[in-house]
Design an enzyme around this catalytic site. Structure first.
Site, PDB file in Angstrom:
ATOM      1  N   GLU A   1      -0.484  -5.487   5.641  1.00 29.42           N
ATOM      2  CA  GLU A   1       0.841  -5.495   5.007  1.00 29.42           C
ATOM      3  C   GLU A   1       1.744  -6.513   5.666  1.00 29.42           C
ATOM      4  OE1 GLU A   1       1.972  -1.431   5.476  1.00 29.42           O
ATOM      5  OE2 GLU A   1       1.373  -0.908   3.434  1.00 29.42           O
TER       6      GLU A   1
ATOM      7  N   SER B   1       0.850  -1.209   0.000  1.00 27.99           N
ATOM      8  CA  SER B   1       0.000   0.000   0.000  1.00 27.99           C
ATOM      9  C   SER B   1       0.878   1.249   0.000  1.00 27.99           C
ATOM     10  CB  SER B   1      -0.876   0.004   1.265  1.00 27.99           C
ATOM     11  OG  SER B   1      -1.663  -1.154   1.321  1.00 27.99           O
ATOM     12  N   GLY B   2       0.260   2.360  -0.351  1.00 28.39           N
ATOM     13  CA  GLY B   2       0.997   3.629  -0.309  1.00 28.39           C
ATOM     14  C   GLY B   2       1.172   4.214  -1.700  1.00 28.39           C
TER      15      GLY B   2
HETATM   16  O1  DER Z   1       1.674   2.271   5.313  1.00 29.05           O
HETATM   17  C1  DER Z   1       2.694   1.802   4.791  1.00 29.05           C
HETATM   18  O2  DER Z   1       3.565   1.151   5.417  1.00 29.05           O
HETATM   19  C2  DER Z   1       2.929   2.105   3.361  1.00 29.05           C
HETATM   20  O3  DER Z   1       3.753   1.126   2.823  1.00 29.05           O
HETATM   21  C3  DER Z   1       3.455   3.511   3.239  1.00 29.05           C
HETATM   22  O4  DER Z   1       3.889   4.025   4.475  1.00 29.05           O
HETATM   23  C4  DER Z   1       4.582   3.646   2.250  1.00 29.05           C
HETATM   24  O5  DER Z   1       4.688   4.983   1.989  1.00 29.05           O
HETATM   25  P1  DER Z   1       4.860   5.594   0.532  1.00 29.05           P
HETATM   26  O6  DER Z   1       3.576   6.285   0.224  1.00 29.05           O
HETATM   27  O7  DER Z   1       6.019   6.525   0.697  1.00 29.05           O
HETATM   28  O8  DER Z   1       5.138   4.475  -0.435  1.00 29.05           O
END
Ligand code: DER
Length: 258
Positions: free
Chosen positions: A108, A30-31
């Site tokens: 995750e 995610s992200g």
């Molecule tokens: O929530 C999480 O761990 C996501 O992987 C996120 O924090 C990753 O951040 P990003 O938007 O910089 O990819």
């Protein structure tokens, strides 16, 4: 190439290296970095991807897979995943990660641990020698920012460890973090586009708990202490899970930690 270019660089390099034709079950994190992972996987061609199943790590991740026209699967059905690729908020020299900036770290971690190979992709801001070195900005909107009497809060810098908690227990977990575990500034993560706290895909709350370097220098023992607090569902410390981390740099190079 800027931050987005750096994310794309990390994602493309990691996919080219770790998502191979014989890999059929793939975990998608995610992200804001993982969309570039999906972008690169799609470039491997529909023939190859038709034979694959993609396991999401939350609502955003699921929508990403659906919008890309990729096959969606469930970890209930695919208990072992070939490769999972995900982002991170900070990665130290031993590949320990702070994760949960997107409040997705419970699913995750399940999908990361279920994978034979877990790979992190991130831009250069996340590459750190030790956890807590870089600061993550969080601006808890304690006051309505549209109110002229309360100027928008300056971005509050905390090195928060995200902790998913059941709503019933959040106040007790906060109290224990502040008075027992040494995180006096632990705070409930408030939503920006909703009155009240952020609510996760699992209908829980998130507490961000900053720790000083001496407390977080052994992330796995801190992880255990936090995890044992009654009411804690999962902690955004990923220790001994990742096999490699790819960081896109501003000069167009990629740093690889293994
Ligand atoms: O929530 C999480 O761990 C996501 O992987 C996120 O924090 C990753 O951040 P990003 O938007 O910089 O990819």
């Amino acid at each position: 190439p800027g931050i987005e270019g750096a994310k794309r660089l990390a994602a493309y390099t990691a996919v080219d290296k770790h998502i191979l034709p014989h890999h059929k079950i793939i975990g998608i994190g995610s992200g804001s970095t993982v969309p570039y992972v999906v972008e690169r996987i799609m470039q491997q061609g529909t023939e190859l991807n038709k034979a694959r199943i993609f396991i999401p790590t939350g609502f955003q991740s699921k929508e990403l897979i659906i919008e890309a026209g990729l096959n969606l699967g469930d970890v209930d059905q695919h208990l072992t995943i070939d490769v999972t690729i995900d982002g991170a908020d900070e990665v130290d020299a031993q590949l320990n990660c702070i994760k949960g900036g997107g409040a997705c770290h419970l699913r995750e971690k399940v999908i990361a641990e279920a994978a034979k190979t877990f790979i992190i992709v991130a831009d250069y801001r996340k590459n750190s020698e030790y956890l807590g070195k870089n600061v993550r900005s969080l601006s808890p909107d304690l006051f309505p920012t549209n109110n002229p009497f309360f100027p928008p809060l300056t971005i509050q810098f905390v090195h928060g460890v995200p902790i998913e908690v059941v709503p019933f227990a959040y106040a007790k977990v906060l109290q224990n973090l502040r008075s027992v575990l040494g995180s006096p500034n632990a705070s409930l993560r408030m939503a920006k586009a909703k009155a009240g706290p952020v609510v996760t895909d699992n209908a829980n709350f998130v507490i961000d708990a900053p720790f000083s370097r001496d407390l977080i220098k052994d992330p796995s023992s801190l992880l255990t202490k936090i995890k044992l607090l009654t009411g804690v569902v999962e902690v955004g410390l990923f220790c001994n899970i990742a096999q490699a981390a790819y960081f896109g740099n501003q000069d167009g190079s990629v740093t690889i930690k293994r």
